[in-house]
Design a protein around this motif. Sequence first.
Motif, mmCIF file in Angstrom:
data_model
loop_
_atom_site.group_PDB
_atom_site.id
_atom_site.type_symbol
_atom_site.label_atom_id
_atom_site.label_comp_id
_atom_site.label_asym_id
_atom_site.label_seq_id
_atom_site.Cartn_x
_atom_site.Cartn_y
_atom_site.Cartn_z
ATOM 1 N N PRO A 43 11.826 -30.577 -25.528
ATOM 2 C CA PRO A 43 11.742 -30.886 -24.088
ATOM 3 C C PRO A 43 13.099 -31.093 -23.429
ATOM 4 C CG PRO A 43 10.060 -32.098 -25.289
ATOM 5 C CD PRO A 43 10.927 -31.432 -26.321
ATOM 6 N N ALA A 44 14.013 -31.750 -24.136
ATOM 7 C CA ALA A 44 15.333 -32.019 -23.543
ATOM 8 C C ALA A 44 16.169 -30.749 -23.384
ATOM 9 C CB ALA A 44 16.082 -33.038 -24.398
ATOM 10 N N GLU A 45 15.855 -29.696 -24.155
ATOM 11 C CA GLU A 45 16.635 -28.456 -24.111
ATOM 12 C C GLU A 45 16.040 -27.404 -23.181
ATOM 13 O OE1 GLU A 45 16.624 -27.128 -28.099
ATOM 14 O OE2 GLU A 45 17.857 -28.779 -28.880
ATOM 15 N N ALA A 46 14.819 -27.612 -22.720
ATOM 16 C CA ALA A 46 14.111 -26.570 -21.983
ATOM 17 C C ALA A 46 14.869 -26.125 -20.732
ATOM 18 C CB ALA A 46 12.717 -27.064 -21.608
ATOM 19 N N GLY A 47 15.407 -27.084 -19.982
ATOM 20 C CA GLY A 47 16.130 -26.734 -18.761
ATOM 21 C C GLY A 47 17.341 -25.867 -19.026
ATOM 22 N N ASP A 48 18.125 -26.208 -20.047
ATOM 23 C CA ASP A 48 19.317 -25.422 -20.382
ATOM 24 C C ASP A 48 18.945 -24.017 -20.842
ATOM 25 O OD1 ASP A 48 20.944 -27.568 -19.775
ATOM 26 O OD2 ASP A 48 20.984 -28.314 -21.849
ATOM 27 N N VAL A 49 17.853 -23.887 -21.600
ATOM 28 C CA VAL A 49 17.423 -22.570 -22.079
ATOM 29 C C VAL A 49 17.095 -21.658 -20.908
ATOM 30 C CG1 VAL A 49 15.601 -21.347 -23.317
ATOM 31 C CG2 VAL A 49 16.631 -23.394 -24.319
ATOM 32 N N LEU A 50 16.458 -22.201 -19.877
ATOM 33 C CA LEU A 50 16.100 -21.387 -18.705
ATOM 34 C C LEU A 50 17.329 -21.080 -17.848
ATOM 35 C CD1 LEU A 50 12.762 -23.136 -17.673
ATOM 36 C CD2 LEU A 50 13.039 -20.928 -18.812
ATOM 37 N N ARG A 51 18.182 -22.064 -17.648
ATOM 38 C CA ARG A 51 19.375 -21.843 -16.819
ATOM 39 C C ARG A 51 20.328 -20.847 -17.463
ATOM 40 N NH1 ARG A 51 18.775 -27.502 -15.601
ATOM 41 N NH2 ARG A 51 19.921 -28.001 -17.516
ATOM 42 N N ASP A 52 20.440 -20.875 -18.793
ATOM 43 C CA ASP A 52 21.361 -19.982 -19.491
ATOM 44 C C ASP A 52 20.805 -18.569 -19.651
ATOM 45 O OD1 ASP A 52 22.884 -22.222 -19.679
ATOM 46 O OD2 ASP A 52 22.465 -22.606 -21.811
ATOM 47 N N GLY A 53 19.564 -18.344 -19.280
ATOM 48 C CA GLY A 53 18.979 -17.011 -19.401
ATOM 49 C C GLY A 53 18.492 -16.667 -20.788
ATOM 50 N N ARG A 54 18.351 -17.682 -21.662
ATOM 51 C CA ARG A 54 17.837 -17.411 -23.004
ATOM 52 C C ARG A 54 16.332 -17.174 -23.001
ATOM 53 N NH1 ARG A 54 19.999 -22.421 -26.212
ATOM 54 N NH2 ARG A 54 20.509 -23.250 -24.141
ATOM 55 N N ALA A 55 15.682 -17.528 -21.892
ATOM 56 C CA ALA A 55 14.255 -17.260 -21.707
ATOM 57 C C ALA A 55 14.044 -16.878 -20.250
ATOM 58 C CB ALA A 55 13.418 -18.473 -22.075
ATOM 59 N N ASP A 56 13.079 -16.016 -20.025
ATOM 60 C CA ASP A 56 12.770 -15.596 -18.653
ATOM 61 C C ASP A 56 11.952 -16.639 -17.907
ATOM 62 O OD1 ASP A 56 13.831 -12.795 -18.809
ATOM 63 O OD2 ASP A 56 12.396 -12.722 -20.456
ATOM 64 N N VAL A 172 2.534 -30.519 -17.138
ATOM 65 C CA VAL A 172 3.091 -29.263 -17.653
ATOM 66 C C VAL A 172 3.177 -28.260 -16.501
ATOM 67 C CG1 VAL A 172 2.732 -27.343 -19.254
ATOM 68 C CG2 VAL A 172 2.193 -29.683 -19.950
ATOM 69 N N VAL A 173 4.300 -27.544 -16.440
ATOM 70 C CA VAL A 173 4.521 -26.573 -15.365
ATOM 71 C C VAL A 173 5.035 -25.264 -15.965
ATOM 72 C CG1 VAL A 173 5.070 -28.374 -13.674
ATOM 73 C CG2 VAL A 173 6.929 -27.288 -14.968
ATOM 74 N N LEU A 174 4.874 -24.195 -15.193
ATOM 75 C CA LEU A 174 5.549 -22.928 -15.500
ATOM 76 C C LEU A 174 6.832 -22.903 -14.680
ATOM 77 C CD1 LEU A 174 5.705 -20.045 -16.689
ATOM 78 C CD2 LEU A 174 4.431 -19.272 -14.675
ATOM 79 N N SER A 175 7.965 -22.772 -15.353
ATOM 80 C CA SER A 175 9.254 -22.835 -14.671
ATOM 81 C C SER A 175 10.105 -21.617 -15.025
ATOM 82 C CB SER A 175 9.982 -24.122 -15.059
ATOM 83 O OG SER A 175 11.186 -24.263 -14.331
ATOM 84 N N TRP A 176 10.979 -21.237 -14.083
ATOM 85 C CA TRP A 176 11.894 -20.118 -14.296
ATOM 86 C C TRP A 176 13.057 -20.239 -13.316
ATOM 87 C CZ3 TRP A 176 7.524 -20.106 -11.459
ATOM 88 C CH2 TRP A 176 7.578 -19.612 -10.159
ATOM 89 N N PRO A 177 14.191 -19.591 -13.602
ATOM 90 C CA PRO A 177 15.316 -19.640 -12.660
ATOM 91 C C PRO A 177 14.940 -18.968 -11.337
ATOM 92 C CG PRO A 177 16.026 -18.899 -14.829
ATOM 93 C CD PRO A 177 14.537 -18.893 -14.850
ATOM 94 N N GLU A 178 15.129 -19.680 -10.258
ATOM 95 C CA GLU A 178 14.707 -19.172 -8.948
ATOM 96 C C GLU A 178 15.394 -17.854 -8.594
ATOM 97 O OE1 GLU A 178 14.292 -20.780 -4.337
ATOM 98 O OE2 GLU A 178 15.034 -22.089 -5.924
ATOM 99 N N GLU A 179 16.656 -17.692 -8.990
ATOM 100 C CA GLU A 179 17.388 -16.471 -8.652
ATOM 101 C C GLU A 179 17.077 -15.318 -9.603
ATOM 102 O OE1 GLU A 179 21.502 -17.392 -8.475
ATOM 103 O OE2 GLU A 179 21.336 -18.675 -6.698
ATOM 104 N N ALA A 180 16.231 -15.552 -10.586
ATOM 105 C CA ALA A 180 15.871 -14.504 -11.548
ATOM 106 C C ALA A 180 14.355 -14.295 -11.566
ATOM 107 C CB ALA A 180 16.382 -14.866 -12.937
ATOM 108 N N THR A 181 13.790 -14.194 -10.369
ATOM 109 C CA THR A 181 12.346 -13.954 -10.260
ATOM 110 C C THR A 181 12.095 -12.456 -10.380
ATOM 111 O OG1 THR A 181 12.203 -15.860 -8.777
ATOM 112 C CG2 THR A 181 10.279 -14.415 -8.885
ATOM 113 N N THR A 182 11.976 -11.963 -11.591
ATOM 114 C CA THR A 182 11.802 -10.536 -11.840
ATOM 115 C C THR A 182 10.331 -10.134 -11.701
ATOM 116 O OG1 THR A 182 11.444 -10.877 -14.197
ATOM 117 C CG2 THR A 182 13.727 -10.615 -13.461
ATOM 118 N N ASP A 183 10.102 -8.830 -11.791
ATOM 119 C CA ASP A 183 8.725 -8.326 -11.744
ATOM 120 C C ASP A 183 7.902 -8.867 -12.915
ATOM 121 O OD1 ASP A 183 9.117 -6.877 -9.457
ATOM 122 O OD2 ASP A 183 9.558 -4.989 -10.483
ATOM 123 N N LEU A 184 8.545 -9.001 -14.085
ATOM 124 C CA LEU A 184 7.827 -9.513 -15.246
ATOM 125 C C LEU A 184 7.458 -10.981 -15.055
ATOM 126 C CD1 LEU A 184 9.767 -7.840 -18.199
ATOM 127 C CD2 LEU A 184 7.636 -7.110 -17.108
#
Length: 284
Positions: A43-56, A172-184
Motif C-alpha cells: 500500500p505504501a508503494e502504490a502511489g510511487d508505482v503509478l507516478r513512475d509509470g511502472r503500472a498503467d 478501494v479505488v481505481l487510480s491512474w496518472p491523470e496525464e496518462a489516461t490512455t485508450d487502454l
Amino acid sequence: MTDSADSPSFRLAYVPGVTPAKWVRVWEQRSPDVPLTLLQVEPAEAGDVLRDGRADAGLVRLPVDRTVLSAIPLYTETTVVVVPKDHVITAADEVTLDDLADEVVLHPLDDVLGWDRPPGEPAFERPATTADAIELVAANIGVLVVPQSLARLHHRRDLTYRPVTDAPQSSVVLSWPEEATTDLVEDFIGIVRGRTVNSTRGRTRPLPEKAGKTEKPGKPEKAGKTEKPGKPEKAGKAGKAEKAGTSGRARKPAAGTRAAGKSPRARSAGAAKSAKRGKPRRRS
C-alpha cells in the motif's frame, strides 16, 4: 507506451486484499490481443508505482495523491478485529471500539486504516507487517483491527474475526496518472464500471459477428412484396361480372311479352279445352 501499435499491453497494480480476478477475466474476453500483467505492490508503494509509470493503473486504497492521480471509488470494506477462536469477543456477533479498551491492539507499520493510535493498550513495539501481526495474534500477544479482506487473506484455522461497527474503514479505488489516461486505461475504467462492450463511452470494440448483423440493407423480398400493381385476377372478375350483367339484361324477356300472351304450352292447353267445348252432343 503501453498502447503502442507494435506490442500493446496493460499493467495493473493491486494491493494485498484486493482481488482483481473478475475484472481481469472480462479484459481477457474483450481484449484477447492485449495481455494484462498484474503487479502486486505494498500500500505504501502504490502511489510511487503509478507516478513512475511502472503500472498503467492500480487497484489501491485511499488516500491517493489527487494532485497527479485520478481515482474512481469502487467499494468500502467492513473493518473487523482478528482474535483467537477461544477469545471472549467471539461470544458477540459484532463489537465496538469500547469493547477493545482492555485489549492489546496491534498496530503494524503497513496499517491501512489511517488512525494515529488504535484503541486499547499499545503493544511493546509495532509489527513490521500485517502478516507479522497475525502471528502475534495467534500467539495471544494481542488483537488486530484490519479490513475484512486482509483478515481473509491471512486466514488461520485457530483465528477468527468479528465486525467492529464504529472503527475507521478502508476504501478501494481505481487510480491512474491523470496525464496518462490512455485508450487502454479507458477500456479498464469501462470494465470496472460495468459498461457493456458496445458502450458509447470510451473506446469500444464491437464484436465482428454483431457488426455483421447490424448491416441490414433493404430486403429485396420485402421490397417486392410492397409492389402491388392492379391485380389482373381481380380486374378479370370485375369484367366477368360486368359481362354477366350485360348478357343477363339482354336475355330478360320484355315485360309486355308476359302480359300480352302465354307460353306455347299454355296456348295449346287452352285450344284443347275450347275444342272440347265445341264437340256436339250425341243424340239418344
